[in-house]
Design an enzyme around this catalytic site. Structure first.
Site, PDB file in Angstrom:
ATOM      1  N   ASP A  44       0.830  -1.202   0.000  1.00  0.00           N
ATOM      2  CA  ASP A  44       0.000   0.000   0.000  1.00  0.00           C
ATOM      3  C   ASP A  44       0.873   1.264   0.000  1.00  0.00           C
ATOM      4  OD1 ASP A  44       0.869  -0.191   2.588  1.00  0.00           O
ATOM      5  OD2 ASP A  44      -1.121  -0.307   3.495  1.00  0.00           O
ATOM      6  N   ASP A  83      -1.012  -6.267  -0.407  1.00  0.00           N
ATOM      7  CA  ASP A  83      -1.370  -5.689   0.887  1.00  0.00           C
ATOM      8  C   ASP A  83      -2.874  -5.526   1.023  1.00  0.00           C
ATOM      9  OD1 ASP A  83       0.126  -4.894   3.080  1.00  0.00           O
ATOM     10  OD2 ASP A  83       1.055  -3.215   2.021  1.00  0.00           O
ATOM     11  N   LYS A 113      -1.013  -9.789   2.467  1.00  0.00           N
ATOM     12  CA  LYS A 113      -0.272  -9.286   3.622  1.00  0.00           C
ATOM     13  C   LYS A 113      -1.196  -8.425   4.479  1.00  0.00           C
ATOM     14  CE  LYS A 113       3.034  -5.885   3.543  1.00  0.00           C
ATOM     15  NZ  LYS A 113       2.555  -4.973   4.609  1.00  0.00           N
ATOM     16  N   GLU A 182       9.051  -4.610  10.339  1.00  0.00           N
ATOM     17  CA  GLU A 182       9.415  -3.270   9.851  1.00  0.00           C
ATOM     18  C   GLU A 182      10.014  -2.419  10.974  1.00  0.00           C
ATOM     19  OE1 GLU A 182       6.663  -1.389   7.206  1.00  0.00           O
ATOM     20  OE2 GLU A 182       7.806   0.487   7.195  1.00  0.00           O
TER      21      GLU A 182
HETATM   22  O1  KIV Z   1       3.435  -1.359   1.640  1.00  0.00           O
HETATM   23  C1  KIV Z   1       4.630  -1.675   1.570  1.00  0.00           C
HETATM   24  O2  KIV Z   1       5.319  -1.411   0.592  1.00  0.00           O
HETATM   25  C2  KIV Z   1       5.214  -2.389   2.701  1.00  0.00           C
HETATM   26  C3  KIV Z   1       6.697  -2.557   2.725  1.00  0.00           C
HETATM   27  C4  KIV Z   1       7.343  -1.291   3.110  1.00  0.00           C
HETATM   28  C5  KIV Z   1       7.100  -3.710   3.552  1.00  0.00           C
HETATM   29  O3  KIV Z   1       4.524  -2.792   3.576  1.00  0.00           O
END
Ligand code: KIV
Length: 289
Positions: A44, A83, A113, A182
């Site tokens: 995201d 995500d 995710k 993270e």
């Molecule tokens: O949204 C994203 O790109 C992420 C990464 C920074 C792990 O969650």
């Protein structure tokens, strides 16, 4: 199916490091599919890198599906993670499961995710994994909660370290095959990596994780402004692109573009109407490029 599957990736744990980069469109996906990177995350961060927002929060379910579909169409050999955006996972577990299945099905991604380890997220994961939906967790700094947490490095105190270890364990028990760590202090990220069978995917969390992930735009220098200290830039595409655009504008203004070779000339010296042309001459006029 050409896509690399999760059991094969899991075999790398403790053996050799894996890599993951974000990707949001056909250009990124084609490059990444041809590269030696192992996974692509349609994160995201789309909100910041592509949509011009100042956080990940405005990204919608439809937008993430749209971008993930493009990426899975163009990157057919990599594991693509997508995500679940802010607001798509809430207190209503049945709705969470429904939205997750929609993203999984419509995007063509190999895994979802999810940020956080709340009881609703854990229950959602417990429902999804037996259905065949692989889930990657995400703990430590969670950009979707930035308004509450601020930008902070996690795991600096003993209680934080304990909480992170417990969250990782709970996510594994719920069925996660991987977990993003993270901005977690490096020795805590290493401890988590050693204590779970899942793949740990680290960003700003040191060397001790199984998989390193970065935002593609950061790595390629496609962004402006301050960069987090964990980012290493391998190119300066923003600078290169700006110089190329300005060179073209200069060439146009100085009548240096287009050249004769970049223009189409009429092969016949005198202009004839189409009725006056032979068939061969007429064919030449429609030749393209
Ligand atoms: O949204 C994203 O790109 C992420 C990464 C920074 C792990 O969650």
């Amino acid at each position: 199916m050409k896509q690399i599957l999760i059991p094969k990736l899991l075999r790398h744990k403790g053996q050799e490091k894996l890599t993951c980069l974000t990707g949001y469109d056909a250009f990124h996906a084609t490059i990444l599919d041809e590269s030696s990177v192992d996974m692509i995350l349609v994160g995201d961060t789309l909100g910041l890198m592509v949509q011009g927002h100042d956080s990940t929060l405005p990204v919608t379910l439809e937008e993430i599906i749209y971008h993930a579909r493009i990426v899975t169409r163009c990157a057919t050999t990599k594991l693509v993670l997508v995500d679940m955006p802010f607001g798509s996972l809430q207190a209503d577990v049945a709705l969470n499961v429904e939205q997750s299945i929609r993203v999984f099905k419509d995007s063509g991604a190999g895994a979802l995710k999810m940020e956080g380890a709340t009881s609703e997220i854990l229950t959602t994961i417990r429902h999804l994994t037996p259905m065949g939906v692989p889930v990657c967790g995400h703990i430590g700094f969670q950009p979707q909660s930035v308004h509450l947490s601020g930008y902070k490095i996690d795991g600096k105190t003993l209680p934080d370290q304990q909480r992170l270890l417990e969250e990782a364990q709970r996510l594994q028990d719920a069925g996660c095959f991987a977990i993003v760590l993270e901005c977690i202090v490096d020795e805590v990220a290493k401890l988590i990596t050693q204590s779970v069978d899942m793949l740990t995917i680290g960003i700003g969390s040191g060397l001790g994780v199984d998989v390193q992930v970065l935002v593609l735009h950061d790595l390629l220098g496609m962004t402006t402004g301050r960069m987090p200290s964990f980012v290493r830039q391998y190119a300066q595409l923003q600078r290169t692109a700006l110089a190329a655009v300005n060179d073209w504008v200069d060439d146009v203004r100085s009548l240096n573009y287009p050249s004769l070779g970049e223009s189409y000339q009429n092969p016949n010296q005198s202009l004839k109407s189409s009725e006056e042309m032979s068939e061969k001459e007429l064919a030449k006029t429609v030749k393209f490029p």
